[in-house]
Design an enzyme around this catalytic site. Structure first.
Site, PDB file in Angstrom:
ATOM      1  N   ASP A 153      43.696  33.002  48.040  1.00 51.90           N
ATOM      2  CA  ASP A 153      44.036  32.718  46.507  1.00 51.90           C
ATOM      3  C   ASP A 153      45.007  34.141  46.617  1.00 51.90           C
ATOM      4  O   ASP A 153      44.682  35.285  46.541  1.00 51.90           O
ATOM      5  CB  ASP A 153      43.118  33.054  45.830  1.00 51.90           C
ATOM      6  N   GLY A 168      47.314  36.600  44.423  1.00 52.75           N
ATOM      7  CA  GLY A 168      47.465  37.044  42.805  1.00 52.75           C
ATOM      8  C   GLY A 168      48.615  37.812  42.784  1.00 52.75           C
ATOM      9  O   GLY A 168      49.377  38.033  43.826  1.00 52.75           O
ATOM     10  N   ASN A 169      48.569  38.484  41.722  1.00 56.78           N
ATOM     11  CA  ASN A 169      49.842  39.415  41.644  1.00 56.78           C
ATOM     12  C   ASN A 169      49.676  40.940  42.026  1.00 56.78           C
ATOM     13  O   ASN A 169      50.729  41.479  42.566  1.00 56.78           O
ATOM     14  CB  ASN A 169      49.955  39.547  39.951  1.00 56.78           C
ATOM     15  N   HIS A 209      43.694  37.354  48.321  1.00 63.95           N
ATOM     16  CA  HIS A 209      42.046  37.265  48.744  1.00 63.95           C
ATOM     17  C   HIS A 209      42.037  36.177  49.664  1.00 63.95           C
ATOM     18  O   HIS A 209      42.505  35.190  49.596  1.00 63.95           O
ATOM     19  CB  HIS A 209      41.330  36.921  47.185  1.00 63.95           C
ATOM     20  N   GLY A 269      47.856  28.168  34.913  1.00 58.33           N
ATOM     21  CA  GLY A 269      47.947  28.587  36.447  1.00 58.33           C
ATOM     22  C   GLY A 269      47.254  27.826  37.326  1.00 58.33           C
ATOM     23  O   GLY A 269      45.975  27.456  37.189  1.00 58.33           O
ATOM     24  N   ASP A 325      45.492  28.978  39.796  1.00 55.12           N
ATOM     25  CA  ASP A 325      44.382  29.713  39.983  1.00 55.12           C
ATOM     26  C   ASP A 325      43.302  29.462  38.838  1.00 55.12           C
ATOM     27  O   ASP A 325      41.898  29.291  39.103  1.00 55.12           O
ATOM     28  CB  ASP A 325      44.536  31.306  39.920  1.00 55.12           C
ATOM     29  N   ARG A 326      43.588  29.144  37.730  1.00 53.74           N
ATOM     30  CA  ARG A 326      42.769  28.853  36.685  1.00 53.74           C
ATOM     31  C   ARG A 326      42.194  27.485  36.623  1.00 53.74           C
ATOM     32  O   ARG A 326      41.078  27.055  36.668  1.00 53.74           O
ATOM     33  CB  ARG A 326      43.444  28.898  35.243  1.00 53.74           C
ATOM     34  N   SER A 359      44.106  41.073  37.317  1.00 56.39           N
ATOM     35  CA  SER A 359      45.458  41.647  36.930  1.00 56.39           C
ATOM     36  C   SER A 359      45.745  41.327  35.002  1.00 56.39           C
ATOM     37  O   SER A 359      45.998  41.838  34.532  1.00 56.39           O
ATOM     38  CB  SER A 359      46.802  41.133  37.405  1.00 56.39           C
ATOM     39  N   THR A 407      40.468  61.292  22.263  1.00 62.07           N
ATOM     40  CA  THR A 407      41.445  60.252  22.495  1.00 62.07           C
ATOM     41  C   THR A 407      41.112  59.175  23.600  1.00 62.07           C
ATOM     42  O   THR A 407      41.221  58.058  23.689  1.00 62.07           O
ATOM     43  CB  THR A 407      42.661  60.920  22.655  1.00 62.07           C
TER      44      THR A 407
END
Length: 213
Positions: free
Chosen positions: A5, A7-8, A12, A73, A75-76, A93, A145
């Site tokens: 897989d 990805g950006n 994997h 996508g 992957d989705r 990501s 902060t």
């Protein structure tokens, strides 16, 4: 056979024994002991895989997933394939949220990934160039902060996903999926979701091929 897989941020891999990941520019060729069947959301990283291992084959065309969502996508699609009912959260990501009901894709949406929020803050002001503190308490208002940034990031993601899940079962995957799943009592973390969908598609394609003989 190795499933992959792309990805950006990471590539994997899964070889039925273990899952591992490499940076696209640092793919460990010693681990690539068989033909690779992959899906990809990043053409540049895809070329880096092919350069590292020429026997790599894109199986996007056999990922058969019916959805009215335009441009979903790959992957989705793979992650949703093995789930008939529930909410699928892939936290990488980007954080993608998809809803399945009786085997049909209802739609979904995209949030920045946890690291992405940090980059957004940096663009607003150098005073906000601070790391997200994942241990920030979410039951009291922040008084500094860094805590304020972290609270805003985590609370906004969690409440958004909670509003989608409601009383449904949720399935988390991706690099930050295990962390986010802790906030949802009915959730399951499964790092195999995308690979399971890829394997389902391969099995279906092989079955169809045999039936045509």
């Amino acid at each position: 056979m190795i499933l992959c897989d792309i990805g950006n941020t990471y590539v994997h891999f899964y070889d039925k024994r273990k899952i591992w990941k490499n940076k696209p520019e640092a793919i460990d060729k010693k681990e690539l002991h068989a033909d690779i069947y992959y899906i990809s959301v990043n053409p540049t990283n895809e070329q880096k895989l092919i350069a590292a291992h020429k026997n790599s084959y894109n199986i996007a065309k056999i990922i058969d997933f019916d959805t009215p969502y335009m441009g979903l996508g790959i992957d989705r699609k793979a992650a949703c394939l093995g789930i008939d009912d529930g909410v699928i959260v892939d936290a990488g990501s980007a954080i993608t949220i998809d809803v399945m009901c009786q085997g049909k894709h209802q739609g979904g949406y995209i949030l920045p990934g946890l690291a992405g929020y940090g980059h957004i803050f940096e663009q607003i002001s150098t005073a906000l160039k601070l790391p997200i503190n994942f241990a920030t308490p979410l039951d009291t208002l922040p008084l500094d902060t860094q805590s304020a940034m972290s609270f805003g990031v985590l609370k906004s993601i969690i409440l958004c996903i909670q509003d989608t899940i409601k009383d449904q079962k949720a399935y988390f995957t991706g690099g930050d999926g295990k962390f986010l799943s802790k906030f949802f009592p009915k959730s399951v973390y499964n790092e195999m979701l995308v690979f399971n969908g890829m394997q389902i598609s391969i099995d279906q394609a092989l079955k169809y091929h045999k039936e045509q003989k």
